[in-house]
Design a protein around this motif. Structure first.
Motif, PDB file in Angstrom:
ATOM      1  N   SER A 171      14.155  21.926  -0.324  1.00 36.43           N
ATOM      2  CA  SER A 171      13.299  20.823  -0.771  1.00 36.43           C
ATOM      3  C   SER A 171      12.524  21.207  -2.027  1.00 36.43           C
ATOM      4  O   SER A 171      12.366  20.393  -2.949  1.00 36.43           O
ATOM      5  N   GLU A 172      12.058  22.452  -2.100  1.00 32.77           N
ATOM      6  CA  GLU A 172      11.326  22.893  -3.291  1.00 32.77           C
ATOM      7  C   GLU A 172      12.273  23.079  -4.467  1.00 32.77           C
ATOM      8  O   GLU A 172      11.927  22.788  -5.607  1.00 32.77           O
ATOM      9  N   GLU A 173      13.482  23.566  -4.188  1.00 33.28           N
ATOM     10  CA  GLU A 173      14.468  23.694  -5.249  1.00 33.28           C
ATOM     11  C   GLU A 173      14.733  22.340  -5.895  1.00 33.28           C
ATOM     12  O   GLU A 173      14.798  22.228  -7.124  1.00 33.28           O
ATOM     13  N   GLU A 174      14.873  21.306  -5.072  1.00 31.56           N
ATOM     14  CA  GLU A 174      15.130  19.968  -5.599  1.00 31.56           C
ATOM     15  C   GLU A 174      13.978  19.492  -6.480  1.00 31.56           C
ATOM     16  O   GLU A 174      14.195  18.878  -7.532  1.00 31.56           O
ATOM     17  N   LEU A 175      12.752  19.780  -6.074  1.00 25.79           N
ATOM     18  CA  LEU A 175      11.595  19.392  -6.872  1.00 25.79           C
ATOM     19  C   LEU A 175      11.579  20.119  -8.215  1.00 25.79           C
ATOM     20  O   LEU A 175      11.277  19.522  -9.254  1.00 25.79           O
ATOM     21  N   ARG A 176      11.926  21.387  -8.200  1.00 28.33           N
ATOM     22  CA  ARG A 176      11.950  22.163  -9.438  1.00 28.33           C
ATOM     23  C   ARG A 176      13.046  21.667 -10.379  1.00 28.33           C
ATOM     24  O   ARG A 176      12.849  21.593 -11.594  1.00 28.33           O
ATOM     25  N   VAL A 177      14.191  21.332  -9.824  1.00 28.20           N
ATOM     26  CA  VAL A 177      15.278  20.785 -10.641  1.00 28.20           C
ATOM     27  C   VAL A 177      14.853  19.452 -11.251  1.00 28.20           C
ATOM     28  O   VAL A 177      15.055  19.202 -12.448  1.00 28.20           O
ATOM     29  N   THR A 178      14.255  18.596 -10.447  1.00 27.63           N
ATOM     30  CA  THR A 178      13.812  17.287 -10.934  1.00 27.63           C
ATOM     31  C   THR A 178      12.763  17.427 -12.032  1.00 27.63           C
ATOM     32  O   THR A 178      12.797  16.707 -13.036  1.00 27.63           O
ATOM     33  N   ALA A 179      11.849  18.372 -11.862  1.00 27.16           N
ATOM     34  CA  ALA A 179      10.808  18.586 -12.868  1.00 27.16           C
ATOM     35  C   ALA A 179      11.425  19.006 -14.198  1.00 27.16           C
ATOM     36  O   ALA A 179      11.045  18.507 -15.268  1.00 27.16           O
ATOM     37  N   ARG A 180      12.404  19.917 -14.152  1.00 26.20           N
ATOM     38  CA  ARG A 180      13.017  20.377 -15.404  1.00 26.20           C
ATOM     39  C   ARG A 180      13.808  19.255 -16.072  1.00 26.20           C
ATOM     40  O   ARG A 180      13.780  19.098 -17.292  1.00 26.20           O
ATOM     41  N   LYS A 181      14.502  18.457 -15.287  1.00 28.84           N
ATOM     42  CA  LYS A 181      15.255  17.343 -15.854  1.00 28.84           C
ATOM     43  C   LYS A 181      14.312  16.282 -16.430  1.00 28.84           C
ATOM     44  O   LYS A 181      14.633  15.628 -17.431  1.00 28.84           O
ATOM     45  N   THR A 182      13.144  16.129 -15.821  1.00 33.18           N
ATOM     46  CA  THR A 182      12.147  15.204 -16.360  1.00 33.18           C
ATOM     47  C   THR A 182      11.641  15.697 -17.714  1.00 33.18           C
ATOM     48  O   THR A 182      11.477  14.915 -18.656  1.00 33.18           O
ATOM     49  N   ARG A 183      11.416  16.989 -17.834  1.00 33.74           N
ATOM     50  CA  ARG A 183      11.004  17.563 -19.122  1.00 33.74           C
ATOM     51  C   ARG A 183      12.046  17.285 -20.203  1.00 33.74           C
ATOM     52  O   ARG A 183      11.708  17.029 -21.359  1.00 33.74           O
ATOM     53  N   GLN A 184      13.303  17.334 -19.834  1.00 29.85           N
ATOM     54  CA  GLN A 184      14.393  17.170 -20.799  1.00 29.85           C
ATOM     55  C   GLN A 184      14.457  15.770 -21.404  1.00 29.85           C
ATOM     56  O   GLN A 184      15.043  15.584 -22.471  1.00 29.85           O
ATOM     57  N   ARG A 185      13.846  14.789 -20.756  1.00 31.71           N
ATOM     58  CA  ARG A 185      13.893  13.414 -21.278  1.00 31.71           C
ATOM     59  C   ARG A 185      13.255  13.293 -22.656  1.00 31.71           C
ATOM     60  O   ARG A 185      13.616  12.405 -23.430  1.00 31.71           O
ATOM     61  N   ARG A 186      12.315  14.192 -22.958  1.00 33.87           N
ATOM     62  CA  ARG A 186      11.644  14.109 -24.260  1.00 33.87           C
ATOM     63  C   ARG A 186      12.611  14.309 -25.425  1.00 33.87           C
ATOM     64  O   ARG A 186      12.320  13.914 -26.555  1.00 33.87           O
ATOM     65  N   LEU A 187      13.762  14.921 -25.164  1.00 35.52           N
ATOM     66  CA  LEU A 187      14.732  15.146 -26.238  1.00 35.52           C
ATOM     67  C   LEU A 187      15.536  13.903 -26.589  1.00 35.52           C
ATOM     68  O   LEU A 187      16.190  13.869 -27.637  1.00 35.52           O
ATOM     69  N   VAL A 188      15.496  12.890 -25.737  1.00 29.82           N
ATOM     70  CA  VAL A 188      16.334  11.707 -25.966  1.00 29.82           C
ATOM     71  C   VAL A 188      15.527  10.416 -26.030  1.00 29.82           C
ATOM     72  O   VAL A 188      16.093   9.328 -26.036  1.00 29.82           O
ATOM     73  N   GLU A 189      14.205  10.520 -26.091  1.00 33.40           N
ATOM     74  CA  GLU A 189      13.369   9.327 -26.179  1.00 33.40           C
ATOM     75  C   GLU A 189      13.416   8.744 -27.594  1.00 33.40           C
ATOM     76  O   GLU A 189      13.968   9.347 -28.516  1.00 33.40           O
ATOM     77  N   ASP A 190      12.830   7.554 -27.776  1.00 37.24           N
ATOM     78  CA  ASP A 190      12.863   6.884 -29.079  1.00 37.24           C
ATOM     79  C   ASP A 190      12.265   7.749 -30.182  1.00 37.24           C
ATOM     80  O   ASP A 190      12.755   7.759 -31.306  1.00 37.24           O
ATOM     81  N   ASP A 191      11.179   8.434 -29.875  1.00 41.76           N
ATOM     82  CA  ASP A 191      10.590   9.382 -30.828  1.00 41.76           C
ATOM     83  C   ASP A 191      10.679  10.761 -30.186  1.00 41.76           C
ATOM     84  O   ASP A 191       9.718  11.261 -29.611  1.00 41.76           O
ATOM     85  N   PRO A 192      11.847  11.405 -30.286  1.00 40.80           N
ATOM     86  CA  PRO A 192      12.096  12.595 -29.474  1.00 40.80           C
ATOM     87  C   PRO A 192      11.353  13.836 -29.939  1.00 40.80           C
ATOM     88  O   PRO A 192      10.944  13.957 -31.092  1.00 40.80           O
ATOM     89  N   LEU A 193      11.214  14.741 -29.003  1.00 42.75           N
ATOM     90  CA  LEU A 193      10.694  16.067 -29.305  1.00 42.75           C
ATOM     91  C   LEU A 193      11.670  16.791 -30.224  1.00 42.75           C
ATOM     92  O   LEU A 193      12.884  16.707 -30.055  1.00 42.75           O
TER      93      LEU A 193
END
Length: 287
Positions: free
Chosen positions: A143-165
């Motif tokens: 369960s914690e592994e899944e949360l950690r994976v989700t958190a990292r994938k959430t961070r990655q969204r900044r690379l593909v947003e309209d004004d990306p990182l």
């Protein structure tokens, strides 16, 4: 423009209060008396580690004689700092320092990364993420592994947003060959990395330091990141990761040392196209 981050709002508020205190020639102890709190609490507010309460901010604004426009800006920062970022839902599994880093990264304009061992987290595949997590914490609950994976994938969204990182990563050739998760996982990671670099030339650059480059300052050091912001009021921050600790660094001279080390590593690296070619060639060797 980068998305607004409550963490950055609290930090900017603290910086502006500190700048005003310096301008008035007040010590943190004197400011604490004005705000009716301790010197240590004033320091925590100024460093962005805690959000000032309404009564303390009211006293400081009045004592520091901010004009109406500046006062309104400070209250806007205070109110925005009360909002919750996506990272707040992970308080049970990540340290406060790491959560603050997530908040800074979310509202950043750019991140410059050096890594000598792992592909940077913002461009990792899910399989690679899981392999990294299991390698670091083999007894972690699923369960914690899944949360950690989700958190990292959430961070990655900044690379593909309209004004990306804007991410620039300098990595060692050893990183491309470290068989994290096995051959299939590594091959998938390298293919994914090559695809991202080719598809996002405006905001993503990965440069590889080849084995032939020789020595440089960061070679035997840990991974680190330099986080930059749009506002000229906000200085660059450094984030360091070691086996036993992680830390946010805001001391000007220390950040400068990390910046110099990063530039030296960058000078040893292949250019963008040569690096992309090496990534692709290494992936093919694993087929």
């Amino acid at each position: 423009m980068a998305p607004q981050s409550p963490t950055i709002a609290i930090w900017e508020l603290g910086l502006r209060l500190r700048e005003r205190r310096y301008l008035l020639g007040l010590t943190a102890t004197e400011a604490g008396r004005l705000a009716r709190c301790t010197q240590a609490h004033v320091s925590e507010i100024e460093r962005g580690r805690t959000r000032a309460t309404k009564d303390k901010l009211t006293r400081l604004i009045k004592s520091y004689e901010f004009d109406s426009d500046e006062s309104a800006e400070l209250w806007n920062l205070h109110d925005h700092g009360a909002q919750r970022g996506w990272w707040n839902r992970y308080t049970g599994i990540f340290s406060n320092e790491l959560l603050r880093f997530f908040g800074y990264e979310y509202g950043a304009e750019s991140v410059r990364t050096y890594s000598g061992g792992l592909i940077p987290g913002l461009v990792q595949t899910e399989d690679y993420i899981r392999a990294v997590i299991r390698g670091a914490a083999p007894n972690l609950r699923l369960s914690e592994e899944e949360l950690r994976v989700t958190a990292r994938k959430t961070r990655q969204r900044r690379l593909v947003e309209d004004d990306p990182l804007h991410l620039t990563a300098v990595i060692s050739e050893a990183t491309l060959r470290q068989c994290v998760g096995g051959v299939a996982v590594l091959r998938g990671q390298l293919e994914h990395l090559a695809r991202l670099v080719a598809e996002q030339p405006e905001n993503l650059t990965v440069r590889v330091i080849p084995f032939s480059a020789g020595g440089f300052d960061a070679l035997d050091g840990s991974s680190f990141h330099l986080v930059g912001f749009t506002s000229p009021r906000l200085p660059t921050l450094a984030w360091q990761e070691t086996i036993t600790s992680t830390s946010l660094i805001d001391h000007t001279m220390t950040v400068r040392e990390y910046t110099l080390a990063y530039h030296q590593a960058e000078e040893r690296a292949l250019d963008r196209e040569e690096s992309l070619r090496l990534i692709r060639d290494t992936a093919k060797e694993l087929s």
